[in-house]
Design a protein around this motif. Structure first.
Motif, short mmCIF file in Angstrom:
data_model
loop_
_atom_site.label_atom_id
_atom_site.label_comp_id
_atom_site.label_asym_id
_atom_site.label_seq_id
_atom_site.Cartn_x
_atom_site.Cartn_y
_atom_site.Cartn_z
N SER A 34 0.83 -1.20 0.00
CA SER A 34 0.00 0.00 0.00
C SER A 34 0.86 1.25 0.00
O SER A 34 0.59 2.23 -0.70
CB SER A 34 -0.92 -0.03 1.22
N LEU A 35 1.96 1.20 0.82
CA LEU A 35 2.86 2.36 0.86
C LEU A 35 3.56 2.56 -0.48
O LEU A 35 3.74 3.70 -0.94
CB LEU A 35 3.90 2.16 1.97
N GLU A 36 3.97 1.46 -1.10
CA GLU A 36 4.61 1.57 -2.40
C GLU A 36 3.65 2.16 -3.44
O GLU A 36 4.04 3.01 -4.26
CB GLU A 36 5.10 0.18 -2.86
N GLN A 37 2.40 1.72 -3.39
CA GLN A 37 1.39 2.26 -4.32
C GLN A 37 1.16 3.74 -4.07
O GLN A 37 1.02 4.53 -5.01
CB GLN A 37 0.08 1.48 -4.16
N SER A 43 4.18 10.20 -6.87
CA SER A 43 5.09 10.55 -7.96
C SER A 43 4.32 10.93 -9.22
O SER A 43 4.66 11.90 -9.90
CB SER A 43 6.02 9.36 -8.24
N SER A 44 3.27 10.17 -9.53
CA SER A 44 2.43 10.49 -10.69
C SER A 44 1.75 11.83 -10.52
O SER A 44 1.67 12.63 -11.46
CB SER A 44 1.39 9.39 -10.90
N ASN A 45 1.28 12.09 -9.31
CA ASN A 45 0.63 13.37 -9.04
C ASN A 45 1.60 14.52 -9.21
O ASN A 45 1.24 15.60 -9.72
CB ASN A 45 0.03 13.38 -7.63
N GLN A 46 2.85 14.30 -8.78
CA GLN A 46 3.85 15.35 -8.91
C GLN A 46 4.14 15.64 -10.39
O GLN A 46 4.25 16.80 -10.80
CB GLN A 46 5.13 14.95 -8.19
N ASP A 47 4.24 14.58 -11.18
CA ASP A 47 4.43 14.76 -12.62
C ASP A 47 3.26 15.51 -13.23
O ASP A 47 3.44 16.40 -14.08
CB ASP A 47 4.58 13.40 -13.31
#
Length: 272
Positions: A34-37, A43-47
């Motif tokens: 869950s933490l990895e997800q 990261s996707s949100n930051q992009d």
């Protein structure tokens, strides 16, 4: 028998004791996943945020460019408008200054014409002698004709265009084929043109061209046909007529005025 039962109980107890540890390991793996997800999602949100910021910067840059283009376009339109008004004003002055060349010369045997007013109006100031081809002796009978013509022409010079129109009409009824008939037709058209009665003006200028195509006022008459058509809203016909003036009378004042008026019309169409 008892020994077998005892062994079974021991194995069951061991399994029961081992179950929480397995469940604990399973729960920890889920939490790590869950933490990895979540990290991946962050990261996707930051992009995505970076892309949104880049788009915002591009939009801001485009808005600035659009505003600059709008400003430049407004300046170009204003410049074109100023040039159009200046050209139109110069053309109007040119038409007013050259629309009326000079009173016809008095024939040799005719009485002197009445004196011209001290302050002639801008519509007409003077007029060249009409071009007459034929027996000079026929001019001897034009005394009354000249007097009638002068009365109408004086009204035109005074800016009394309605009166001059009526007087030129009367003159043409009295002297339909007189020496000054071509001039009278031209100034009758001018009288109508000055009051913005463009259809009647065009009719008189066309009659002049039809009856006296080689007269020295033919070029000006054709020019006025084109200007009358423009006044009537017949823009395409007016342009064709003005182009004919330029082609048929190259180098003349009428051709230069027609060329300037064509430029004015085209410029006016571009800035609308």
């Amino acid at each position: 028998m008892r020994l077998g039962i005892t062994l079974m109980l021991v194995v069951a107890a061991a399994l029961v004791a081992a179950a929480p540890a397995h469940a604990q390991r399973q729960s920890l793996a889920d939490r790590v996943g869950s933490l990895e997800q979540q990290m991946y999602n962050n990261s996707s949100n930051q992009d995505l945020l970076n892309q949104i910021n880049q788009l915002r910067q591009q939009v801001t840059s485009l808005q600035a460019s659009i505003e600059q283009l709008q400003h430049d376009n407004a300046q170009l339109k204003q410049t074109a408008q100023d040039q159009y008004l200046d050209l139109d004003s110069r053309l109007n002055r040119l038409e007013g200054g050259t629309a009326a060349p000079a009173l016809p010369a008095v024939p040799a045997s005719a009485p002197k014409a009445p004196a011209a007013p001290a302050k002639p109006a801008a519509a007409a100031t003077s007029e060249r002698p009409p071009s007459v081809h034929g027996d000079p002796g026929s001019l001897a009978v034009t005394g009354d004709e000249r007097t009638s013509y002068n009365v109408a022409f004086d009204a035109l010079k005074a800016g009394k265009y309605d009166d001059s129109a009526q007087l030129f009409l009367s003159f043409l009824e009295l002297y339909p084929n007189g020496v000054y008939a071509p001039n009278a037709l031209y100034w009758l058209g001018e009288s109508y043109y000055a009051t913005r009665n463009f259809p009647m003006a065009e009719s008189q200028f066309r009659e002049l061209l039809s009856r006296y195509p080689t007269h020295d006022k033919a070029a000006g008459g054709l020019l006025k046909v084109g200007l009358s058509q423009y006044g009537e809203g017949k823009v395409d016909q007016a342009q064709q007529t003005l182009e004919t003036v330029v082609a048929q009378y190259p180098g003349s004042d009428a051709a230069r005025t027609a060329q300037d008026r064509l430029q004015s019309i085209r410029l006016g169409q571009q800035i609308r």
